[in-house]
Write a protein that holds these residues in place. Structure first.
Motif, PDB file in Angstrom:
ATOM      1  N   PRO A   1     -13.070  16.389  13.813  1.00 60.86           N
ATOM      2  CA  PRO A   1     -14.142  15.846  12.958  1.00 60.86           C
ATOM      3  C   PRO A   1     -14.837  14.659  13.626  1.00 60.86           C
ATOM      4  O   PRO A   1     -14.206  13.835  14.286  1.00 60.86           O
ATOM      5  CB  PRO A   1     -13.393  15.406  11.696  1.00 60.86           C
ATOM      6  N   VAL A   2     -16.150  14.596  13.417  1.00 55.64           N
ATOM      7  CA  VAL A   2     -16.967  13.540  14.015  1.00 55.64           C
ATOM      8  C   VAL A   2     -17.871  12.943  12.950  1.00 55.64           C
ATOM      9  O   VAL A   2     -18.437  13.665  12.122  1.00 55.64           O
ATOM     10  CB  VAL A   2     -17.830  14.083  15.176  1.00 55.64           C
ATOM     11  N   ALA A   3     -18.010  11.610  12.975  1.00 58.22           N
ATOM     12  CA  ALA A   3     -18.986  10.920  12.134  1.00 58.22           C
ATOM     13  C   ALA A   3     -19.947  10.156  13.037  1.00 58.22           C
ATOM     14  O   ALA A   3     -19.517   9.463  13.970  1.00 58.22           O
ATOM     15  CB  ALA A   3     -18.292   9.960  11.173  1.00 58.22           C
ATOM     16  N   ILE A   4     -21.226  10.320  12.787  1.00 59.32           N
ATOM     17  CA  ILE A   4     -22.254   9.551  13.496  1.00 59.32           C
ATOM     18  C   ILE A   4     -22.956   8.684  12.462  1.00 59.32           C
ATOM     19  O   ILE A   4     -23.410   9.182  11.429  1.00 59.32           O
ATOM     20  CB  ILE A   4     -23.266  10.472  14.193  1.00 59.32           C
ATOM     21  N   VAL A   5     -23.004   7.382  12.705  1.00 55.41           N
ATOM     22  CA  VAL A   5     -23.616   6.470  11.744  1.00 55.41           C
ATOM     23  C   VAL A   5     -24.693   5.646  12.438  1.00 55.41           C
ATOM     24  O   VAL A   5     -24.628   5.382  13.637  1.00 55.41           O
ATOM     25  CB  VAL A   5     -22.570   5.548  11.094  1.00 55.41           C
ATOM     26  N   ALA A   6     -25.686   5.251  11.647  1.00 52.28           N
ATOM     27  CA  ALA A   6     -26.795   4.466  12.184  1.00 52.28           C
ATOM     28  C   ALA A   6     -27.411   3.658  11.055  1.00 52.28           C
ATOM     29  O   ALA A   6     -27.162   3.900   9.874  1.00 52.28           O
ATOM     30  CB  ALA A   6     -27.844   5.385  12.825  1.00 52.28           C
TER      31      ALA A   6
END
Length: 423
Positions: A307-312
């Motif tokens: 699982p991957v989370a990309i936040v900005a």
């Protein structure tokens, strides 16, 4: 997808909570009890979307010294506060309430005397909510200026650099009205780098841009000849208004920001996602470029394991050419969903983009939350997402697929958060 959507919304709400106005003000003032005790009187001024909760948090600290208090906020966040003159202004465009709010703020600042402490509570939206046009410029002129800047695609710091040149309060001018007293400004930041000269157009701070900078921005976006006559006249004399100002009586303190909220989202995401990727320090530029950048990151992340989370966080800009309704977050979500049609992300995913104030553009939505099926649903119910996008009508596109992010007013404003979750 339901679980991913719930996780994304929960992370978004945790990001908002990290910049809770009441908690931030309380924490800041705990260390300032000595300054308050030393003051002869306290004048309390609050403006912005978080004005009411910030005011409520500050009142217990100053109740025995309070001389007067006023708060200006948007109608969605308006709440009565005992002993405080609370005024509703217009946002995103100023209105007559914004004029009344600005006059109240001016009167409060002018009432300051030597030995007083002027406590100013600033949050996002303040530029529109307190509108004090320079002589010769009307409310309609200020609205025209604001609308032209937003539609031009100018960055938030550029917009504020121009707006402060047409105001009696912005660009450090509020601080000049209370120069005989001490001033402490507690600020919730909604701008890149937490530049206090840019937040709410910097009413208590040394201007971050000069009149010459404002002229350059106006001409860069080709606005000079399209503005009303009164604004053009003022533009022609902007350089004459660069007067010296003093700020040795002022302390500006950032107590909440997009970066604080973003770090909370990352920390919370790490509990379920072994890989958490932070995009840029501040997402800016045209929303189409931002969507492509985030989509490319997602394509790459899909090739990794687990699982991957990309936040900005940040504030992309939108050039408005159509007649539809929406906002930068809704358009970013719609563009991301369309990009996935052309180059599919080979794993289950959800993408959320939302404004931390709970309002994206002139709509009741905070933004949008999309997944691989979003555009298919739009077409199934008879909507053409590409045509709607071209008409800047992202609201109706997302509404048709049930992908609007609705939170209601949150009481804070620290720009936008973007969250991409991938299983």
């Amino acid at each position: 997808m339901t679980k991913l959507r719930e996780q994304a919304i929960a992370l978004f709400r945790q990001g908002i909570a990290a910049s809770d106005p009441e908690r931030a003000v309380t924490s800041a003032l705990e260390g300032r009890r000595g300054d308050i005790a030393a003051a002869k009187r306290v004048i309390l001024i609050a403006f912005g979307k978080a004005a009411c909760p910030m005011m409520r948090a500050a009142l217990p600290f100053v109740s025995d010294k309070l001389h007067l208090a006023c708060a200006v906020t948007n109608r969605e966040n308006l709440a009565p506060i005992a002993g405080v003159d609370v005024i509703a202004g217009g946002h995103p465009l100023p209105d007559e309430g914004s004029i009344a709010g600005a006059y109240a703020v001016e009167r409060a600042a002018r009432a300051a005397e030597p030995g007083d402490l002027v406590l100013v509570l600033v949050s996002g939206g303040g530029s529109a909510l307190i509108c004090a046009p320079v002589p010769g410029v009307s409310l309609a002129d200020k609205i025209a200026l604001n609308d032209a800047l937003i539609r031009s695609g100018a960055e938030i710091n550029e917009i504020n650099a121009v707006r402060q040149q047409f105001s009696r309060l912005k660009g450090g001018r509020l601080a000049q009205l209370a120069s005989s007293a001490k001033m402490l400004s507690l600020i919730l930041s909604d701008v890149p780098g937490d530049d206090v000269g840019t937040i709410a157009s910097g009413p208590t701070a040394q201007p971050s841009a000069s009149a010459a900078d404002a002229l350059e921005i106006i001409d860069h976006y080709g606005l000079r000849e399209t503005l009303p006559a009164a604004l053009r006249t003022h533009v022609d004399h902007l350089l004459e208004r660069d007067e010296p100002m003093r700020f040795d009586h002022v302390e500006n303190m950032v107590i909440g920001s997009n970066s604080i909220s973003l770090h909370q989202v990352m920390a919370s995401a790490e509990a379920s996602y072994p890989v958490v990727v932070k995009a840029d320090d501040w997402l800016s530029g045209d929303v189409s470029d931002v969507a492509e950048t985030l989509h490319r990151m997602a394509i790459f992340a899909a090739s990794q394991r687990g699982p991957v989370a990309i936040v900005a966080g940040g504030e992309p800009t939108v050039r408005v050419a159509g007649t539809g309704i929406g906002g930068r977050n809704q358009e970013l979500a719609l563009r991301f969903a369309l990009l996935n049609e052309w180059a599919a992300i080979k794993r289950p995913w959800v993408f959320l983009s939302g404004g931390t104030d709970g309002r994206d553009g002139p709509t009741d939505a905070a933004g949008g939350i999309v997944d691989p099926s979003s555009t298919s649903w739009m077409r199934k119910v008879g909507c053409n997402p590409v045509a709607l996008l071209e008409n800047n009508d992202s609201y109706h596109a997302l509404e048709s697929s049930g992908d609007l992010l609705i939170t209601g007013a949150t009481g804070t404003n620290v720009a936008d958060l973007q969250i991409l979750l991938m299983q």
